[in-house]
Scaffold this motif. Sequence first.
Motif, PDB file in Angstrom:
ATOM      1  N   GLY A   1      11.912 -21.118 -11.266  1.00  0.00           N
ATOM      2  CA  GLY A   1      11.139 -20.963 -12.508  1.00  0.00           C
ATOM      3  C   GLY A   1       9.903 -20.100 -12.276  1.00  0.00           C
ATOM      4  N   LEU A   2       9.235 -20.358 -11.154  1.00  0.00           N
ATOM      5  CA  LEU A   2       8.008 -19.641 -10.807  1.00  0.00           C
ATOM      6  C   LEU A   2       8.282 -18.143 -10.626  1.00  0.00           C
ATOM      7  CD1 LEU A   2       5.097 -20.660  -9.933  1.00  0.00           C
ATOM      8  CD2 LEU A   2       5.895 -20.506  -7.585  1.00  0.00           C
ATOM      9  N   VAL A   3       9.345 -17.824  -9.889  1.00  0.00           N
ATOM     10  CA  VAL A   3       9.654 -16.417  -9.586  1.00  0.00           C
ATOM     11  C   VAL A   3      10.139 -15.689 -10.845  1.00  0.00           C
ATOM     12  CG1 VAL A   3      11.137 -14.873  -8.227  1.00  0.00           C
ATOM     13  CG2 VAL A   3      10.093 -16.863  -7.151  1.00  0.00           C
ATOM     14  N   LYS A   4      10.956 -16.389 -11.637  1.00  0.00           N
ATOM     15  CA  LYS A   4      11.474 -15.785 -12.871  1.00  0.00           C
ATOM     16  C   LYS A   4      10.324 -15.327 -13.766  1.00  0.00           C
ATOM     17  CE  LYS A   4      14.938 -17.536 -15.761  1.00  0.00           C
ATOM     18  NZ  LYS A   4      15.820 -18.658 -16.121  1.00  0.00           N
ATOM     19  N   GLU A   5       9.345 -16.198 -13.890  1.00  0.00           N
ATOM     20  CA  GLU A   5       8.189 -15.887 -14.734  1.00  0.00           C
ATOM     21  C   GLU A   5       7.410 -14.698 -14.154  1.00  0.00           C
ATOM     22  OE1 GLU A   5       6.237 -19.611 -15.950  1.00  0.00           O
ATOM     23  OE2 GLU A   5       4.404 -18.400 -15.847  1.00  0.00           O
TER      24      GLU A   5
ATOM     25  N   GLN B   1       8.249  -1.493 -11.888  1.00  0.00           N
ATOM     26  CA  GLN B   1       8.664  -0.440 -10.945  1.00  0.00           C
ATOM     27  C   GLN B   1       9.235  -1.020  -9.648  1.00  0.00           C
ATOM     28  OE1 GLN B   1       8.605   2.675 -11.978  1.00  0.00           O
ATOM     29  NE2 GLN B   1       7.654   1.920 -13.863  1.00  0.00           N
ATOM     30  N   GLY B   2       9.253  -2.329  -9.548  1.00  0.00           N
ATOM     31  CA  GLY B   2       9.780  -2.960  -8.334  1.00  0.00           C
ATOM     32  C   GLY B   2       8.840  -4.023  -7.811  1.00  0.00           C
ATOM     33  N   PHE B   3       9.261  -4.689  -6.754  1.00  0.00           N
ATOM     34  CA  PHE B   3       8.454  -5.762  -6.159  1.00  0.00           C
ATOM     35  C   PHE B   3       8.975  -6.094  -4.777  1.00  0.00           C
ATOM     36  CE2 PHE B   3      11.489  -7.386  -9.317  1.00  0.00           C
ATOM     37  CZ  PHE B   3      12.382  -8.056  -8.501  1.00  0.00           C
ATOM     38  N   LEU B   4       8.102  -6.796  -4.063  1.00  0.00           N
ATOM     39  CA  LEU B   4       8.420  -7.231  -2.698  1.00  0.00           C
ATOM     40  C   LEU B   4       8.530  -8.740  -2.706  1.00  0.00           C
ATOM     41  CD1 LEU B   4       5.632  -5.694  -0.493  1.00  0.00           C
ATOM     42  CD2 LEU B   4       8.049  -5.625   0.034  1.00  0.00           C
ATOM     43  N   LEU B   5       9.672  -9.272  -2.412  1.00  0.00           N
ATOM     44  CA  LEU B   5       9.793 -10.733  -2.391  1.00  0.00           C
ATOM     45  C   LEU B   5       9.518 -11.233  -0.971  1.00  0.00           C
ATOM     46  CD1 LEU B   5      12.938 -11.219  -4.646  1.00  0.00           C
ATOM     47  CD2 LEU B   5      10.576 -11.858  -5.192  1.00  0.00           C
ATOM     48  N   ASP B   6       8.475 -12.031  -0.821  1.00  0.00           N
ATOM     49  CA  ASP B   6       8.046 -12.539   0.482  1.00  0.00           C
ATOM     50  C   ASP B   6       8.144 -14.066   0.449  1.00  0.00           C
ATOM     51  OD1 ASP B   6       6.572 -13.512   2.600  1.00  0.00           O
ATOM     52  OD2 ASP B   6       4.706 -12.521   2.055  1.00  0.00           O
TER      53      ASP B   6
ATOM     54  N   ILE C   1       8.363 -12.222 -12.071  1.00  0.00           N
ATOM     55  CA  ILE C   1       8.968 -10.880 -12.060  1.00  0.00           C
ATOM     56  C   ILE C   1       9.155 -10.302 -13.469  1.00  0.00           C
ATOM     57  CG2 ILE C   1      10.096 -11.105  -9.804  1.00  0.00           C
ATOM     58  CD1 ILE C   1      12.680 -11.595 -11.090  1.00  0.00           C
ATOM     59  N   SER C   2       8.893 -11.129 -14.482  1.00  0.00           N
ATOM     60  CA  SER C   2       8.986 -10.586 -15.847  1.00  0.00           C
ATOM     61  C   SER C   2       7.667  -9.924 -16.248  1.00  0.00           C
ATOM     62  CB  SER C   2       9.358 -11.692 -16.835  1.00  0.00           C
ATOM     63  OG  SER C   2       8.275 -12.595 -16.921  1.00  0.00           O
ATOM     64  N   GLU C   3       6.649  -9.999 -15.383  1.00  0.00           N
ATOM     65  CA  GLU C   3       5.348  -9.412 -15.726  1.00  0.00           C
ATOM     66  C   GLU C   3       5.390  -7.885 -15.575  1.00  0.00           C
ATOM     67  OE1 GLU C   3       2.243 -11.531 -13.614  1.00  0.00           O
ATOM     68  OE2 GLU C   3       2.986 -13.442 -14.401  1.00  0.00           O
ATOM     69  N   ASP C   4       4.475  -7.229 -16.292  1.00  0.00           N
ATOM     70  CA  ASP C   4       4.474  -5.758 -16.374  1.00  0.00           C
ATOM     71  C   ASP C   4       4.397  -5.053 -15.025  1.00  0.00           C
ATOM     72  OD1 ASP C   4       4.821  -5.645 -19.002  1.00  0.00           O
ATOM     73  OD2 ASP C   4       2.738  -5.140 -19.526  1.00  0.00           O
ATOM     74  N   ASP C   5       3.590  -5.584 -14.104  1.00  0.00           N
ATOM     75  CA  ASP C   5       3.393  -4.870 -12.832  1.00  0.00           C
ATOM     76  C   ASP C   5       4.652  -4.883 -11.957  1.00  0.00           C
ATOM     77  OD1 ASP C   5       3.174  -7.595 -12.268  1.00  0.00           O
ATOM     78  OD2 ASP C   5       1.828  -7.265 -10.583  1.00  0.00           O
TER      79      ASP C   5
ATOM     80  N   ALA D   1       0.838  -1.200   0.000  1.00  0.00           N
ATOM     81  CA  ALA D   1       0.000   0.000   0.000  1.00  0.00           C
ATOM     82  C   ALA D   1       0.876   1.255   0.000  1.00  0.00           C
ATOM     83  CB  ALA D   1      -0.922  -0.019   1.211  1.00  0.00           C
ATOM     84  N   LYS D   2       1.972   1.213   0.747  1.00  0.00           N
ATOM     85  CA  LYS D   2       2.814   2.406   0.872  1.00  0.00           C
ATOM     86  C   LYS D   2       3.591   2.714  -0.416  1.00  0.00           C
ATOM     87  CE  LYS D   2       6.194   4.673   3.800  1.00  0.00           C
ATOM     88  NZ  LYS D   2       5.532   5.986   3.746  1.00  0.00           N
ATOM     89  N   PHE D   3       4.163   1.690  -1.035  1.00  0.00           N
ATOM     90  CA  PHE D   3       5.036   1.935  -2.185  1.00  0.00           C
ATOM     91  C   PHE D   3       4.403   1.582  -3.535  1.00  0.00           C
ATOM     92  CE2 PHE D   3       8.070   1.362   1.374  1.00  0.00           C
ATOM     93  CZ  PHE D   3       8.653   2.622   1.314  1.00  0.00           C
ATOM     94  N   GLY D   4       3.204   1.005  -3.507  1.00  0.00           N
ATOM     95  CA  GLY D   4       2.524   0.671  -4.764  1.00  0.00           C
ATOM     96  C   GLY D   4       3.263  -0.362  -5.590  1.00  0.00           C
ATOM     97  N   ILE D   5       3.918  -1.294  -4.918  1.00  0.00           N
ATOM     98  CA  ILE D   5       4.603  -2.368  -5.654  1.00  0.00           C
ATOM     99  C   ILE D   5       3.975  -3.708  -5.269  1.00  0.00           C
ATOM    100  CG2 ILE D   5       6.839  -1.269  -6.105  1.00  0.00           C
ATOM    101  CD1 ILE D   5       7.895  -2.498  -3.531  1.00  0.00           C
ATOM    102  N   PRO D   6       3.981  -4.699  -6.180  1.00  0.00           N
ATOM    103  CA  PRO D   6       3.304  -5.962  -5.877  1.00  0.00           C
ATOM    104  C   PRO D   6       4.091  -6.854  -4.915  1.00  0.00           C
ATOM    105  CG  PRO D   6       4.305  -6.058  -8.053  1.00  0.00           C
ATOM    106  CD  PRO D   6       4.544  -4.659  -7.540  1.00  0.00           C
ATOM    107  N   GLN D   7       3.343  -7.632  -4.165  1.00  0.00           N
ATOM    108  CA  GLN D   7       3.939  -8.643  -3.274  1.00  0.00           C
ATOM    109  C   GLN D   7       4.092  -9.928  -4.094  1.00  0.00           C
ATOM    110  OE1 GLN D   7       1.055 -10.297  -0.634  1.00  0.00           O
ATOM    111  NE2 GLN D   7       2.534 -11.199   0.766  1.00  0.00           N
ATOM    112  N   ILE D   8       5.280 -10.494  -4.059  1.00  0.00           N
ATOM    113  CA  ILE D   8       5.462 -11.801  -4.686  1.00  0.00           C
ATOM    114  C   ILE D   8       5.692 -12.793  -3.566  1.00  0.00           C
ATOM    115  CG2 ILE D   8       6.861 -13.157  -6.293  1.00  0.00           C
ATOM    116  CD1 ILE D   8       7.434 -10.582  -7.793  1.00  0.00           C
ATOM    117  N   SER D   9       4.626 -13.469  -3.176  1.00  0.00           N
ATOM    118  CA  SER D   9       4.726 -14.445  -2.095  1.00  0.00           C
ATOM    119  C   SER D   9       4.750 -15.833  -2.710  1.00  0.00           C
ATOM    120  CB  SER D   9       3.524 -14.305  -1.153  1.00  0.00           C
ATOM    121  OG  SER D   9       3.375 -15.491  -0.393  1.00  0.00           O
ATOM    122  N   THR D  10       5.895 -16.500  -2.621  1.00  0.00           N
ATOM    123  CA  THR D  10       5.986 -17.831  -3.228  1.00  0.00           C
ATOM    124  C   THR D  10       5.024 -18.805  -2.531  1.00  0.00           C
ATOM    125  OG1 THR D  10       8.025 -18.010  -1.936  1.00  0.00           O
ATOM    126  CG2 THR D  10       8.260 -17.774  -4.312  1.00  0.00           C
ATOM    127  N   GLY D  11       4.819 -18.611  -1.219  1.00  0.00           N
ATOM    128  CA  GLY D  11       3.877 -19.471  -0.496  1.00  0.00           C
ATOM    129  C   GLY D  11       2.468 -19.299  -1.044  1.00  0.00           C
TER     130      GLY D  11
END
Length: 214
Positions: free
Chosen positions: A66-70, A79-84, A72-76, A22-32
């Motif tokens: 493989g999952l994460v690589k795919e 501008q950055g991302f949060l790896l959780d 983080i290549s997406e458009d959203d 919410a603060k930085f407007g970047i997506p959460q990438i939660s592998t779980g």
Amino acid sequence: MRIILLGAPGAGKGTQAQFLMAKFGIPQISTGDMLRAAIKAGTELGIKAKAVMDAGQLVSDELIIGLVKERISEDDCKQGFLLDGFPRTIPQADAMKENGVSVDSVIEFDVPDEVIVERMAGRRVHASSGRVYHTTYNPPKVEGKDDETGEDLSIRPDDEEATVRKRLAIYHDQTKPLVNYYKGEADAKQCSYLTIDGTQPVEQVSALIAETLG
Ligand code: AP5
């Protein structure tokens, strides 16, 4: 802004990810969360992951990378991302580097094991959004219901105490070495590194992170 949230299961990564998104407007990438979605959808990945996750073990590096690589290549993610929950092993961190994915900040949540076991017993989740609650420390407005949608909350199958203890043992053995790995990266000015006392109340942890990241 590329951020890694590092810490034991139940240390508060998912909770703070909601705040940071919410603060930085970047997506959460939660592998779980991605794996749980694959299980729900009955995909090949989900079928492979289910037994491993229910037993509190780690899914193979190859599948996760493989999952994460795919993702983080997406458009959203431009501008950055949060790896959780990623990276969780040295080979996963090395794979990121080898693929030229740099990080700006690593935030480590420091929480003793006994606090974690207690937290997991009270955790409730809204599976489709990733929102996380605690019956005592972070309760929803209406008991058992998600604040935004009013849908039912659920208990994760891997939150049973014996499984949590297994996940903690794996954390100390395979994930904790990433603390020194990223402290070394910070010493080499490749990223910033922040250790937070994750036993403080949720809002205080959020305030500390916000203050440090600016
Ligand atoms: P995953 O879903 O990533 O689980 P985890 O890392 O074990 O972390 P959690 O989501 O359980 O905890 P959290 O730190 O997000 O804490 P939360 O905010 O919910 O992974 C699940 C499984 O998937 C793994 O076991 C593995 O099998 C597989 N997997 C995933 N990624 C993988 C990878 N990279 N490689 C291989 N396998 C992988 O908080 C916990 C509770 O505490 C909540 O109830 C919350 O409300 C409460 N709480 C939070 N902060 C506070 C606070 N400050 N004070 C009091 N209570 C708090």
